[in-house]
Design a protein around this motif. Structure first.
Motif, mmCIF file in Angstrom:
data_model
loop_
_atom_site.group_PDB
_atom_site.id
_atom_site.type_symbol
_atom_site.label_atom_id
_atom_site.label_comp_id
_atom_site.label_asym_id
_atom_site.label_seq_id
_atom_site.Cartn_x
_atom_site.Cartn_y
_atom_site.Cartn_z
ATOM 1 N N PHE A 188 0.873 -1.128 -0.138
ATOM 2 C CA PHE A 188 -0.017 0.060 0.041
ATOM 3 C C PHE A 188 0.910 1.140 0.032
ATOM 4 N N LYS A 189 2.045 1.195 0.963
ATOM 5 C CA LYS A 189 2.726 2.378 0.961
ATOM 6 C C LYS A 189 3.591 2.694 -0.328
ATOM 7 N N ARG A 190 3.984 1.733 -0.978
ATOM 8 C CA ARG A 190 4.722 1.949 -2.413
ATOM 9 C C ARG A 190 3.508 2.542 -3.428
ATOM 10 N N LEU A 191 2.261 2.120 -3.328
ATOM 11 C CA LEU A 191 1.310 2.654 -4.357
ATOM 12 C C LEU A 191 0.739 3.868 -3.944
ATOM 13 N N ARG A 192 0.521 4.238 -2.620
ATOM 14 C CA ARG A 192 -0.232 5.334 -2.117
ATOM 15 C C ARG A 192 0.375 6.627 -2.604
ATOM 16 N N GLY A 193 -0.447 7.481 -3.172
ATOM 17 C CA GLY A 193 -0.058 8.810 -3.597
ATOM 18 C C GLY A 193 0.607 8.737 -5.061
ATOM 19 N N LYS A 194 0.489 7.513 -5.758
ATOM 20 C CA LYS A 194 1.122 7.678 -7.051
ATOM 21 C C LYS A 194 -0.160 7.636 -7.824
ATOM 22 N N ARG A 195 0.395 8.020 -9.140
ATOM 23 C CA ARG A 195 -0.637 7.826 -10.602
ATOM 24 C C ARG A 195 -0.172 6.223 -10.828
ATOM 25 N N ILE A 196 -1.527 5.482 -11.137
ATOM 26 C CA ILE A 196 -0.928 4.138 -11.192
ATOM 27 C C ILE A 196 -1.818 3.828 -12.606
ATOM 28 N N LEU A 197 -1.114 3.208 -13.720
ATOM 29 C CA LEU A 197 -1.598 2.801 -14.918
ATOM 30 C C LEU A 197 -1.768 1.122 -14.783
ATOM 31 N N ILE A 198 -2.924 0.663 -15.221
ATOM 32 C CA ILE A 198 -2.961 -0.668 -15.368
ATOM 33 C C ILE A 198 -2.931 -1.122 -16.876
ATOM 34 N N LEU A 199 -1.820 -1.620 -17.334
ATOM 35 C CA LEU A 199 -1.500 -1.949 -18.719
ATOM 36 C C LEU A 199 -2.096 -3.215 -18.892
ATOM 37 N N GLY A 200 -3.049 -3.328 -19.868
ATOM 38 C CA GLY A 200 -3.620 -4.635 -20.178
ATOM 39 C C GLY A 200 -5.029 -4.939 -19.275
ATOM 40 N N PHE A 201 -6.232 -5.147 -19.854
ATOM 41 C CA PHE A 201 -7.287 -5.314 -18.771
ATOM 42 C C PHE A 201 -7.981 -6.602 -19.041
ATOM 43 N N GLY A 202 -7.389 -7.441 -19.036
ATOM 44 C CA GLY A 202 -7.977 -8.907 -18.958
ATOM 45 C C GLY A 202 -7.955 -9.459 -17.692
#
Length: 151
Positions: free
Chosen positions: A8-22
């Motif tokens: 959670f700490k690594r991802l919190r406050g970051k803009r996150i892109l999910i590449l591939g939506f399967g």
């Protein structure tokens, strides 16, 4: 739970892109919506039809931004972290590889000492299922994951 907090700490406050939506991309979105509901999330997939089952609430300001078509890779530059699914190749793409990770990478970084990995040509599903069954029957907490279970 401490190890999950590290993710959670690594991802919190970051803009996150999910590449591939399967399957894996959809489970990444479900994870982010459950544990980081205010994260800025984008989803990129070449196929626009990948989004057909996505339930978007028009009044929700935290809806993911969608990218599709031939230029869907361009979205990578607008995000801090990219959760890439295994089916997407980066070969020949000019991308900042330091942004690229995956569900598997995040999991292995935090739970590496609690994993039994099975490789080979034949019998992986059978061997994995047998080990899982033995661990559960011995009273241990165990999860069956990977190409056999739920992403």
């Amino acid at each position: 739970m401490l190890r999950m907090n590290a993710i959670f700490k690594r991802l919190r406050g970051k803009r996150i892109l999910i590449l591939g939506f399967g399957r894996e991309g959809k489970s990444s979105l479900a994870f982010l919506q459950k544990y980081l509901p205010h994260a800025e999330v984008g989803i990129a997939d070449k196929n626009e039809n990948a989004f057909k089952d996505l339930n978007i609430n028009p009044s929700n300001p935290n809806n993911p931004k969608l990218y599709f078509g031939d230029n869907y890779f361009d979205a990578i530059n607008d995000y801090d972290i990219v959760l890439k699914t295994p089916g997407i190749s980066l070969l020949g793409k000019d991308v900042d590889l330091s942004k690229i990770t995956s569900q598997t990478d995040l999991f292995l970084e935090e739970f590496h000492s609690q994993i039994i990995g099975i490789t080979g040509t034949k019998g992986k599903s059978t061997t994995s299922t047998l080990i899982y069954h033995l661990l559960k029957e011995s009273g241990r907490d165990a999860f069956l994951a990977g190409n056999i279970g739920i992403p």
